[in-house]
Design a protein around this motif. Structure first.
Motif, mmCIF file in Angstrom:
data_model
loop_
_atom_site.group_PDB
_atom_site.id
_atom_site.type_symbol
_atom_site.label_atom_id
_atom_site.label_comp_id
_atom_site.label_asym_id
_atom_site.label_seq_id
_atom_site.Cartn_x
_atom_site.Cartn_y
_atom_site.Cartn_z
ATOM 1 N N UNK A 188 0.850 -1.192 0.000
ATOM 2 C CA UNK A 188 0.000 0.000 0.000
ATOM 3 C C UNK A 188 0.887 1.243 0.000
ATOM 4 N N UNK A 189 0.515 2.260 -0.777
ATOM 5 C CA UNK A 189 1.391 3.449 -0.892
ATOM 6 C C UNK A 189 1.607 4.153 0.442
ATOM 7 N N UNK A 190 2.834 4.574 0.678
ATOM 8 C CA UNK A 190 3.197 5.301 1.902
ATOM 9 C C UNK A 190 3.836 6.632 1.504
ATOM 10 N N UNK A 191 3.895 7.546 2.454
ATOM 11 C CA UNK A 191 4.564 8.823 2.220
ATOM 12 C C UNK A 191 3.685 9.926 1.680
ATOM 13 N N UNK A 192 2.414 9.626 1.392
ATOM 14 C CA UNK A 192 1.536 10.648 0.815
ATOM 15 C C UNK A 192 1.300 11.781 1.812
ATOM 16 N N UNK A 193 1.283 11.454 3.097
ATOM 17 C CA UNK A 193 1.073 12.481 4.111
ATOM 18 C C UNK A 193 2.185 13.521 4.109
ATOM 19 N N UNK A 194 3.419 13.087 3.899
ATOM 20 C CA UNK A 194 4.536 14.033 3.850
ATOM 21 C C UNK A 194 4.498 14.855 2.567
ATOM 22 N N UNK A 195 4.046 14.241 1.480
ATOM 23 C CA UNK A 195 3.869 14.990 0.234
ATOM 24 C C UNK A 195 2.826 16.079 0.424
ATOM 25 N N UNK A 196 1.782 15.779 1.205
ATOM 26 C CA UNK A 196 0.744 16.773 1.472
ATOM 27 C C UNK A 196 1.284 18.015 2.152
ATOM 28 N N UNK A 197 2.296 17.860 3.012
ATOM 29 C CA UNK A 197 2.900 19.027 3.664
ATOM 30 C C UNK A 197 3.506 19.952 2.619
ATOM 31 N N UNK A 198 4.244 19.370 1.681
ATOM 32 C CA UNK A 198 4.866 20.179 0.628
ATOM 33 C C UNK A 198 3.813 20.858 -0.242
ATOM 34 N N UNK A 199 2.735 20.141 -0.569
ATOM 35 C CA UNK A 199 1.709 20.708 -1.442
ATOM 36 C C UNK A 199 0.916 21.792 -0.720
ATOM 37 N N UNK A 200 0.665 21.608 0.587
ATOM 38 C CA UNK A 200 -0.017 22.649 1.361
ATOM 39 C C UNK A 200 0.819 23.924 1.391
ATOM 40 N N UNK A 201 2.132 23.783 1.557
ATOM 41 C CA UNK A 201 3.022 24.942 1.514
ATOM 42 C C UNK A 201 3.017 25.563 0.127
ATOM 43 N N UNK A 202 3.044 24.697 -0.879
ATOM 44 C CA UNK A 202 3.064 25.171 -2.263
ATOM 45 C C UNK A 202 1.799 25.935 -2.602
ATOM 46 N N UNK B 265 -0.172 27.428 -0.438
ATOM 47 C CA UNK B 265 -0.456 28.444 0.582
ATOM 48 C C UNK B 265 -1.782 28.188 1.292
ATOM 49 N N UNK B 266 -2.116 26.905 1.504
ATOM 50 C CA UNK B 266 -3.322 26.487 2.234
ATOM 51 C C UNK B 266 -4.616 26.935 1.558
ATOM 52 N N UNK B 267 -4.538 27.344 0.305
ATOM 53 C CA UNK B 267 -5.734 27.749 -0.437
ATOM 54 C C UNK B 267 -6.212 26.569 -1.278
ATOM 55 N N UNK B 268 -7.527 26.286 -1.318
ATOM 56 C CA UNK B 268 -7.999 25.096 -2.036
ATOM 57 C C UNK B 268 -7.591 25.058 -3.507
ATOM 58 N N UNK B 269 -7.632 26.200 -4.181
ATOM 59 C CA UNK B 269 -7.239 26.223 -5.593
ATOM 60 C C UNK B 269 -5.728 26.098 -5.723
ATOM 61 N N UNK B 270 -5.007 26.780 -4.848
ATOM 62 C CA UNK B 270 -3.551 26.690 -4.881
ATOM 63 C C UNK B 270 -3.072 25.275 -4.616
ATOM 64 N N UNK B 271 -3.701 24.591 -3.677
ATOM 65 C CA UNK B 271 -3.306 23.210 -3.383
ATOM 66 C C UNK B 271 -3.667 22.275 -4.533
ATOM 67 N N UNK B 272 -4.777 22.546 -5.205
ATOM 68 C CA UNK B 272 -5.136 21.734 -6.376
ATOM 69 C C UNK B 272 -4.079 21.879 -7.466
ATOM 70 N N UNK B 273 -3.639 23.113 -7.695
ATOM 71 C CA UNK B 273 -2.583 23.348 -8.687
ATOM 72 C C UNK B 273 -1.289 22.666 -8.262
ATOM 73 N N UNK B 274 -0.981 22.727 -6.964
ATOM 74 C CA UNK B 274 0.219 22.077 -6.469
ATOM 75 C C UNK B 274 0.165 20.564 -6.613
ATOM 76 N N UNK B 275 -0.999 19.969 -6.349
ATOM 77 C CA UNK B 275 -1.153 18.521 -6.488
ATOM 78 C C UNK B 275 -0.998 18.089 -7.942
ATOM 79 N N UNK B 276 -1.575 18.870 -8.849
ATOM 80 C CA UNK B 276 -1.430 18.559 -10.279
ATOM 81 C C UNK B 276 0.021 18.708 -10.727
ATOM 82 N N UNK B 277 0.693 19.748 -10.223
ATOM 83 C CA UNK B 277 2.104 19.942 -10.558
ATOM 84 C C UNK B 277 2.937 18.773 -10.047
ATOM 85 N N UNK B 278 2.640 18.306 -8.848
ATOM 86 C CA UNK B 278 3.375 17.172 -8.289
ATOM 87 C C UNK B 278 3.171 15.923 -9.138
ATOM 88 N N UNK B 279 1.911 15.697 -9.526
ATOM 89 C CA UNK B 279 1.631 14.560 -10.383
ATOM 90 C C UNK B 279 2.318 14.679 -11.732
#
Length: 371
Positions: free
Chosen positions: A274-288, A290-304
């Motif tokens: 089962x995949x691990x480490x996603x929680x730590x990736x979430x920290x980076x994306x939340x920072x990326x 700036x805790x804004x729902x649209x900003x985090x969506x863009x960050x998640x897509x960029x990460x992918x």
């Protein structure tokens, strides 16, 4: 009216300047790193854009971004309270494990089976995060320390039960919980060449709920107030300890959703793979983001996007670590860029207030002279 329009314009410019500055800085730094390896950075970027724009890559990126986004929201709930919930990784893993155990033991119609699995995951994640909240409010223990320890405890609990003869069975070299029945399989959105994960809809709902609660409710106002100043919030009648516990419970509940796209749409069990480490990736994306729902969506897509196109770079004989370097550089540049823009904006506001005070003083002086 003119002043209001000018203020909005300046705010918009500052808001755009931060991500633009971060992207430009990240590209420059990454280009220098790639050049240091003896490769052409422009060709690397062209390969990434070309491969990432293919239809199958787009589907893969969106599906990959869904759990990343949910993880970022879970982290961001804590961030808005000035809480560093570093235990999201353990929370989603233990939540997915027990949800898989419960789901594998039930055989119900899908409209009952799926909600039960999701609710169990959210409850387990919420309880696991709530432990840190209670320890902070009753014993003053830092949530950073407790959530790190709870990550280790979650891994130990899963390792203990994920054995043959307990809550798992052996399949080749892997141990996993009993498979979920067919009624537990989550729906997909038909697209070409592969379908989108239906949990994308849940992620959108979670993002909207996060924005609405924080910005359109009294609870959200209290949460943000406590995050900015606990003493001011307490003076305003807010129960700070209750808000801390509630925020950790909500963060854990959101964390419980992270493993659901994999459990209900890919693996249909919880196993040692089962995949691990996603929680730590979430920290980076939340920072990326700036805790804004649209900003985090863009960050998640960029990460992918970076993870998807990074595989193609390896075929072009680029170093496989280059994607990890790019991700780290982007987060670092975003944090620095937003802080620089924030300080610049603060100086502009201070200068504007100083000019207004000086102008008011001159008017007062003229009025006194004329009288």
């Amino acid at each position: 009216m003119k002043k209001f329009a000018r203020f909005d314009k300046n705010k918009l410019i500052l808001g755009i300047a931060a991500p633009v500055l971060a992207i430009v800085a990240a590209l420059l730094i990454t280009s220098v790193i790639i050049l240091a390896t003896g490769k052409d950075p422009l060709y690397a970027y062209s390969v990434m854009v070309d491969f990432g724009s293919k239809s199958d890559s787009q589907v893969w990126i969106i599906n990959k971004a869904v759990p990343y986004y949910l993880s970022a929201v879970a982290v961001a709930i804590g961030f808005r309270m000035n809480l560093f919930n570093i235990g999201v990784d353990g929370q989603y893993r233990i939540a997915a494990f027990f949800a898989a155990v419960v789901g594998g033991a039930l055989t119900l119609p899908g409209f009952l089976q799926i909600p039960i699995i999701i609710i169990v995951a959210m409850l387990v994640g919420s309880v696991w995060a709530g432990i840190a909240g209670l320890l902070k409010t009753t014993r003053g223990v830092s949530e950073v320390i407790t959530t790190i320890m709870l990550n280790a405890i979650a891994a130990a609990v899963i390792g203990y039960f994920l054995q043959e003869g307990r809550l798992a069975k052996k399949d080749g070299n892997l141990f996993h919980t009993p498979n979920l029945p067919g009624s537990s399989h989550f729906f997909t959105i038909p697209t070409m060449p592969k379908p989108l994960d239906g949990f994308l809809v849940i992620a959108v709902v979670v993002g909207f709920a996060y924005w609405f609660v924080l910005n359109r409710t009294r609870f959200g106002f209290d949460l943000r107030t406590v995050g900015q100043s606990e003493s001011a919030a307490e003076a305003g009648g807010v129960n700070v300890k209750r808000m801390i516990v509630t925020s950790m419970l909500l963060s854990g509940a959101a964390a419980g959703l992270i493993g659901m796209p994999t459990l209900l749409g890919v693996s249909y069990n919880y196993g040692t793979d089962f995949p691990v480490g996603i929680g730590f990736t979430g920290i980076a994306i939340a920072l990326l983001g700036r805790n804004h729902p649209i900003g985090m969506a863009a960050g998640a897509l960029l990460w992918g996007f970076l993870e998807r196109t990074g595989t193609q770079l390896e075929f072009e004989e680029y170093e496989q670590e280059i994607v990890g370097v790019m991700q780290g550089v982007i987060v670092l540049c975003v944090v620095i860029a937003y802080e620089l823009v924030r300080r610049y904006g603060l100086r502009l506001q201070q200068r504007k207030v100083g000019e207004e005070l000086a102008a008011q003083a001159r008017k007062t002086e003229k009025a006194e002279v004329s009288s």
